[in-house]
Design an enzyme around this catalytic site. Structure first.
Site, PDB file in Angstrom:
ATOM      1  N   LYS A  54       0.832  -1.208   0.000  1.00 20.77           N
ATOM      2  CA  LYS A  54       0.000   0.000   0.000  1.00 20.77           C
ATOM      3  C   LYS A  54       0.870   1.263   0.000  1.00 20.77           C
ATOM      4  O   LYS A  54       0.613   2.219  -0.732  1.00 20.77           O
ATOM      5  CB  LYS A  54      -0.948  -0.024   1.206  1.00 20.77           C
ATOM      6  CG  LYS A  54      -2.045  -1.069   1.031  1.00 20.77           C
ATOM      7  CD  LYS A  54      -2.784  -1.434   2.311  1.00 20.77           C
ATOM      8  CE  LYS A  54      -3.718  -2.622   2.021  1.00 20.77           C
ATOM      9  NZ  LYS A  54      -4.437  -3.122   3.179  1.00 20.77           N
ATOM     10  N   GLN A  98      -4.850  -1.919   9.292  1.00 20.27           N
ATOM     11  CA  GLN A  98      -4.629  -3.238   8.688  1.00 20.27           C
ATOM     12  C   GLN A  98      -5.204  -4.328   9.590  1.00 20.27           C
ATOM     13  O   GLN A  98      -4.893  -4.384  10.777  1.00 20.27           O
ATOM     14  CB  GLN A  98      -3.116  -3.449   8.463  1.00 20.27           C
ATOM     15  CG  GLN A  98      -2.773  -4.717   7.736  1.00 20.27           C
ATOM     16  CD  GLN A  98      -3.314  -4.731   6.297  1.00 20.27           C
ATOM     17  OE1 GLN A  98      -3.195  -3.765   5.558  1.00 20.27           O
ATOM     18  NE2 GLN A  98      -3.924  -5.835   5.903  1.00 20.27           N
ATOM     19  N   ASP A 121     -11.357   2.357   3.562  1.00 22.78           N
ATOM     20  CA  ASP A 121     -11.720   0.950   3.371  1.00 22.78           C
ATOM     21  C   ASP A 121     -13.225   0.774   3.223  1.00 22.78           C
ATOM     22  O   ASP A 121     -13.688  -0.292   2.815  1.00 22.78           O
ATOM     23  CB  ASP A 121     -11.241   0.123   4.580  1.00 22.78           C
ATOM     24  CG  ASP A 121      -9.989  -0.674   4.269  1.00 22.78           C
ATOM     25  OD1 ASP A 121      -9.729  -0.927   3.080  1.00 22.78           O
ATOM     26  OD2 ASP A 121      -9.279  -1.047   5.220  1.00 22.78           O
TER      27      ASP A 121
END
Ligand code: NAP
Length: 282
Positions: A54, A98, A121
């Site tokens: 990422k 994460q 997200d």
């Protein structure tokens, strides 16, 4: 006949290149480029590799990124406080935690702490509600990437039977809603589904998001179907395997996503897009 491999690397590169080209104009207009902050807790090697990917993608696109690495022992309160600070930080456009988190931390509490406007997200309940109500929202990266791959290959879900195996909040449920939005007839299958093969054999589009290597075999696939393999399984051979047994499915399917190189890179490209979207919404 052999399935057309849906090259997620290539499609994701095109997405990232488009974003990269936009960066100078964004910088000129707003005085800075978008910034993504990724929080990682603990030393899980898979999580570390995802976070590296990422951060690398941000560098490629020309966006800023910050990484907050916390020890496994970090308390829930400390983590929530860090997210609170990032929520208030005007220089941060997107916040990603994460997953998975250590057992002593309540994952849903953490995801709810991220302000919806920075929820790259798309996991915050308010973004989830907007998705299901058909309102404009931040769409979760993996399901969005699946839809973009279909689109890039000219596969229109309208009127098709789509079977989604897996009903997680991260993949199965949102991808089902996105397929429904595109007028597919959607069947959601899961661990309690009976006669899975009977269903999958009818699927024009088959999305597999389970986490079980080789669950879907060639005899379960309708000839010519588009098969999207979301699964990532690291087996004893040290290699990554999907949920689909590519060797037997490839001769039957019309389209197939490879693992690695299919949905994975698309997820990261969609994260880059979502970060830009959050930046622009501000
Ligand atoms: P998850 O939360 O563990 O959900 C798995 C789903 O599969 C559940 O709904 C479960 O059913 C269902 N299931 C389990 N065994 C089954 C069986 N034998 N037959 C039918 N359904 C079965 O997993 P997830 O987070 O959605 O992730 C799924 C996979 O995708 C994993 O391999 C993950 O690593 C991968 N993934 C990849 C990306 C990417 O970017 N490529 C992103 C996210 C996830 P129940 O609900 O009944 O338990």
């Amino acid at each position: 006949m052999s399935a057309i491999l849906m090259d997620g690397k290539q499609v994701s590169l095109a997405v990232k290149d488009t974003l990269k080209e936009r960066m100078p104009a964004l910088k000129a207009q707003f005085g800075r480029v978008p910034c993504l902050t990724v929080i990682i807790v603990g030393e899980n090697p898979a999580s570390q590799s995802y976070v590296r990917g990422k951060v690398k993608a941000c560098e490629y696109v020309g966006m800023d990124s910050r990484q907050v690495s916390l020890p496994e022992s970090v308390s829930e309160e400390e983590l929530l406080a860090i997210i609170g600070d990032l929520n208030r930080d005007d220089a941060v456009d997107g916040i990603l935690v994460q997953l998975p988190l250590p057992k002593h931390i309540d994952e849903s509490k953490v995801l709810e702490e991220i302000v919806p406007a920075k929820d790259v997200d798309g996991f915050h309940p308010s973004n989830v509600a907007d998705l299901w109500l058909g309102r404009k929202c931040i769409v979760p990266c993996t399901p969005k990437g699946v839809m973009r791959l279909l689109e890039a290959h000219g596969i229109d879900p309208a009127g098709k039977l789509a079977v989604v195996i897996g009903r997680s909040n991260i993949v199965g449920k949102p991808v089902s809603k996105l397929l429904l939005d595109r007028n597919a007839t959607v069947v959601m299958a899961h661990s309690r589904t009976k006669n899975l093969k009977e269903l999958t054999l009818q699927a024009d589009i088959l999305v597999v998001a389970v986490g079980r290597a080789g669950l879907v075999t060639g005899d379960m696939v309708k000839p010519g179907a588009a098969v999207i393999d979301v699964g990532i399984n690291r087996l004893d051979d040290g290699k990554l395997h999907g949920d689909v047994d590519a060797a037997t499915v490839e001769p039957v399917a019309g389209y197939l996503t490879p693992v690695p190189g299919g949905v994975g890179p698309m997820t990261i490209a969609m994260l880059m897009e979502n970060t830009v979207e959050c930046f622009l919404r501000k």
